[in-house]
Design an enzyme around this catalytic site. Structure first.
Site, PDB file in Angstrom:
ATOM      1  CG  HIS A 392      43.620  -0.226  29.905  1.00 50.08           C
ATOM      2  ND1 HIS A 392      43.207  -1.517  29.703  1.00 50.08           N
ATOM      3  CD2 HIS A 392      42.486   0.509  30.040  1.00 50.08           C
ATOM      4  CE1 HIS A 392      41.880  -1.565  29.714  1.00 50.08           C
ATOM      5  NE2 HIS A 392      41.421  -0.345  29.921  1.00 50.08           N
ATOM      6  CD  GLU A 393      42.365   4.292  31.368  1.00 49.84           C
ATOM      7  OE1 GLU A 393      41.630   4.813  30.487  1.00 49.84           O
ATOM      8  OE2 GLU A 393      41.943   3.437  32.164  1.00 49.84           O
ATOM      9  CG  HIS A 396      40.222   3.249  26.656  1.00 50.14           C
ATOM     10  ND1 HIS A 396      39.345   2.428  25.994  1.00 50.14           N
ATOM     11  CD2 HIS A 396      40.381   2.707  27.895  1.00 50.14           C
ATOM     12  CE1 HIS A 396      38.978   1.424  26.793  1.00 50.14           C
ATOM     13  NE2 HIS A 396      39.607   1.572  27.947  1.00 50.14           N
ATOM     14  CG  HIS A 399      39.313   3.185  19.781  1.00 47.96           C
ATOM     15  ND1 HIS A 399      38.625   2.137  20.363  1.00 47.96           N
ATOM     16  CD2 HIS A 399      38.780   3.307  18.544  1.00 47.96           C
ATOM     17  CE1 HIS A 399      37.749   1.645  19.494  1.00 47.96           C
ATOM     18  NE2 HIS A 399      37.811   2.346  18.386  1.00 47.96           N
TER      19      HIS A 399
END
Length: 602
Positions: A392-393, A396, A399
C-alpha cells in the site's frame, strides 16, 4: 529481528533497514542553510504584495518565486519531521521540527496575499497579463483553478470576517475530539483469560476480533453504554458541525453543503449520488455476505458484535520482510518493467525505514519532498497485514515518484480524491497474486476473508456513512432539527438496510454515529469508497488488457495534480461520472463471495 522482547535503540538497527535521509540533507548544517534561504525568499515574495496586476512579468515572478519557496520549505519541513519520527525522544530533532513548523507559519502568513490578489484581478485584465507574458502559460491551469473560485469568493471585508471566525468554526471538531480522546472513560471488561482489563478505543478493535463471543458482546455493550451517557452532548456537537457546513455553503452561494464540499475537486454532486445508488443495487450481495458469515461462524443469530471476528480459523502465515519484498515485486510485475525498476530502486536505495525501534513514530506512511525520492515509514511485523501495508505505502511512494519525475513542482502534488488509488491498486494486485499462488484451501479462505472485509469496510461501510452525512445535512438545510433520537433512528434505518434480514441489529449500534470523527470533516468518507472502486476497476483492466491499460495507468501516476481528479481517472480508464467502476468493483466482490461460499460448502 522484530521478535526481540524489548525494542532496539535506533543505533542498534542495521543501516540496510533504515531510510537514508542524507539524500535530503547530508547534514543538519545543510538544513540550516535552507532555513536561511526560506527566510530570504519569503521576504522577497512579501515585498511583491500589491504589484501582481501591474505587469505579466510581476505575476510570473511572484508565482515562480512561490514555487521555489514552496519547494525549499517542503524539503526543510520533511527532513526535520522525518528525523524526529526516527526517535521522538531525540531533543535535537524535536527542536528542528518545532522550528520548521514555526517557519511554515511565518511563510504562509507572509504570502497569504497571493490568491486573494489574483482573485481581485478582473478577468479581462488577467487575460491581458497572460498574453503579455508567455511564461504564464505554465500557470494556466493554476490560474484557472484560482479564478474558478470567484463566484464563491466574497468581498475582501467579508472574507476577512470569515477568516476571523475560522477558530470558532473548528469548535465542534475540537470539542468532540476532547470528549472522544481525553474525557470519555470506558469501564473494565473481563478478557479471554478472565482478567479485568480497561476498555479503550484501541483495545475495542482487538476485542471485536476475539474468538470469545462473550468478550465481544461485553466490549460492544460497554462501549456504546459509555457513548450513550453523552448522547445529547455529542448530538449537539455534531449538529453544530452540520450547521457550520450549511452556513458556509449558503454564504458562499452554493446550492448545498454537499456541492460546496465537492467543488474544490470540481466534482459534480451526481458522482456522490451515483456511488450511493450503485451500492444500493448491490446490497443483496452484502446481505448474502452477512448470511455467509452467520453460517461460517455457526451462529443461530448474527449480531453487530460478530462482524469483525474472522470467519476462517486462524492461519499461520509468517512473512518475513525479505519474503514480503520478493512477493510484492512478483505481484506487481503486471505493471511492467519501468514500474518494476522504480520499485526495485525503492526497496534497495534507502527509501524505507523498516523496523520498529525505541521512540519511533508508530504506524506507516509514505512522504517526502519534491526534490528527492519518496520515503516510506514502516514498523514491520512478519504477517500478512504488514505485507499488504508495505504494498500500500509503496503504491503511494511510486505515485509520488512518477508525479515528481514527470510534473513541475506546480503540478506535482495530487489530490486526496485520487491519492488512495495507487496504494489500493497495489493491494488488489497483491491479493490476486496471492490467490493465484496459494494451493492451501485454508490459506485461500483466509485471504478471501481478508479481501471481503476490505470491501465491506471500505466500499459498503463508507458509503453508508456518506449516505448518513447527506441525510443529516439535508435535514438541517430543510430547517429540521437534529437530536440524539432522530440521529439514532436514521442511523438504525441505514444499518438495517445495508446489513439485511439475517443481521440482528442491536439497539446499541444506533449510537455508532456518536463515535465517528470523520463526520466532522464533511463529505470526506465517500473518497475512500470511490478510490477503492477506481483502484479495483483499474487493477482488473491491467490484468485483463495488459500493456494498453498499464500505459494509461502509468500516465495517470505521472499526472500529479495537473488536471482535475475525474479527468485524470477518465484518461486512466475509469469514468467516475458513471456508475461503471463501482459496478466493476462490486462484481469482484460478487466473485469472491461465490468462491468463499463454494470453499465453505455453503
Amino acid at each position: 529481528m522484530n521478535k526481540t522482547k524489548s525494542l532496539p535503540k535506533r543505533n542498534e538497527l542495521p543501516d540496510e533497514y533504515k531510510w537514508r535521509l542524507e539524500d535530503i540533507y547530508p547534514s543538519d548544517a545543510e538544513w540550516e542553510k535552507d532555513v536561511e534561504k526560506v527566510k530570504t525568499l519569503t521576504a522577497q515574495l512579501a515585498k511583491m504584495q500589491g504589484t501582481l496586476a501591474q505587469t505579466g512579468k510581476n505575476l510570473l515572478d511572484a508565482l515562480t518565486l512561490q514555487d521555489e519557496l514552496g519547494k525549499t520549505l517542503d524539503q526543510v519541513f520533511v527532513y526535520a519531521r522525518m528525523r524526529r519520527d526516527e526517535d521522538n525522544a531525540n531533543s535535537t530533532y524535536q527542536a528542528l521540527t518545532d522550528r520548521a513548523m514555526g517557519l511554515s507559519t511565518q511563510v504562509y502568513s507572509a504570502i497569504s496575499y497571493i490568491q486573494p490578489e489574483i482573485l481581485a484581478i478582473p478577468t479581462e485584465r488577467l487575460t491581458e497579463l497572460q498574453q503579455q507574458e508567455p511564461g504564464l502559460a505554465h500557470y494556466r491551469f493554476l490560474l484557472e483553478e484560482i479564478t474558478r473560485q470567484k463566484p464563491h469568493t466574497l468581498t475582501a471585508a467579508e472574507e476577512a470576517i470569515l477568516a476571523q471566525v475560522s477558530d470558532l468554526s473548528a469548535a465542534p471538531s475540537t470539542i468532540f475530539g476532547m470528549l472522544n480522546n481525553a474525557d470519555i472513560k470506558f469501564p473494565t471488561i473481563t478478557d479471554e483469560n478472565g482478567e479485568e482489563v480497561e476498555l479503550t478505543k484501541g483495545r475495542y478493535t482487538q476485542f471485536m476480533e476475539s474468538k470469545d463471543r462473550r468478550v465481544r458482546k461485553e466490549a460492544f455493550d460497554a462501549l456504546y453504554a459509555t457513548y450513550g451517557k453523552h448522547r445529547n452532548t455529542i448530538a449537539a456537537t455534531l449538529t453544530s458541525a452540520v450547521k457550520r457546513d450549511v452556513f458556509y455553503a449558503r454564504v458562499r452561494k452554493y446550492e448545498s453543503a454537499l456541492q460546496a464540499a465537492l467543488f474544490a475537486d470540481n466534482i459534480d454532486v451526481s458522482v456522490y449520488d451515483n456511488l450511493i445508488a450503485t451500492v444500493h443495487e448491490y446490497l443483496p450481495l452484502m446481505h448474502r455476505y452477512v448470511s455467509l458469515r452467520k453460517k461460517m461462524l455457526g451462529l443461530d443469530e448474527l449480531h453487530m458484535y460478530d462482524l469483525y471476528v474472522p470467519m476462517v480459523r486462524e492461519v499461520e502465515m509468517e512473512i518475513p520482510y525479505a519474503e514480503a519484498v520478493s512477493t510484492i515485486k512478483e505481484a506487481l510485475r503486471p505493471l511492467g518493467d519501468d514500474y518494476g525498476q522504480a520499485l526495485e530502486e525503492g526497496f534497495t536505495s534507502g527509501w524505507i525505514d523498516v523496523y520498529e525501534n525505541e521512540g519511533k513514530t508508530s504506524g506507516a506512511y509514505s512522504w517526502g519532498a519534491y526534490t528527492t525520492h519518496p520515503y516510506v515509514l514502516m514498523n514491520y511485523q512478519d504477517n500478512v497485514n504488514n505485507m499488504f501495508t508495505l504494498a500500500h505505502e509503496m503504491g503511494h511512494a511510486l505515485h509520488s515518484y512518477y508525479s515528481n519525475k514527470t510534473q513541475p513542482y506546480t503540478y506535482a502534488d495530487y489530490r486526496i480524491f485520487v491519492a488512495e488509488v495507487a496504494s489500493t491498486l497495489n493491494e488488489a494486485l497483491l491479493m490476486q497474486h496471492m490467490l493465484q499462488k496459494t494451493t492451501d484451501k485454508q490459506q485461500r479462505m483466509y485471504l478471501i476473508n481478508y479481501y471481503l472485509e476490505q470491501f465491506r469496510g471500505t466500499l459498503y461501510r463508507q458509503t453508508m456513512f456518506a449516505e448518513f452525512e447527506k441525510a443529516i445535512h439535508a435535514k438541517v438545510e430543510a430547517g429540521e432539527a437534529l437530536t440524539a433520537e432522530n440521529l439514532s433512528a436514521l442511523y438504525r434505518e441505514l444499518t438495517v438496510q445495508y446489513h439485511g434480514p439475517e443481521m440482528v441489529v442491536d439497539s446499541e449500534i444506533d449510537l455508532e454515529w456518536a463515535r465517528i470523527p470523520h463526520f466532522y470533516n464533511n463529505f470526506y468518507v465517500y473518497k475512500y469508497a470511490t478510490g477503492f472502486s477506481a483502484a479495483t476497476a483499474l487493477s482488473r483492466q491491467i490484468l485483463e488488457q495488459g500493456k494498453p491499460a498499464v500505459d494509461r495507468y502509468l500516465t495517470f501516476l505521472g499526472s500529479g495534480g495537473s488536471d482535475y481528479p475525474l479527468n485524470l481517472l477518465k484518461r486512466a480508464g475509469v469514468d467516475m461520472n458513471s456508475p461503471q467502476p463501482i459496478r466493476e468493483a462490486l462484481e469482484v466482490f460478487k466473485q469472491l463471495l461465490a468462491e468463499m461460499e463454494q470453499l465453505a460448502g455453503l
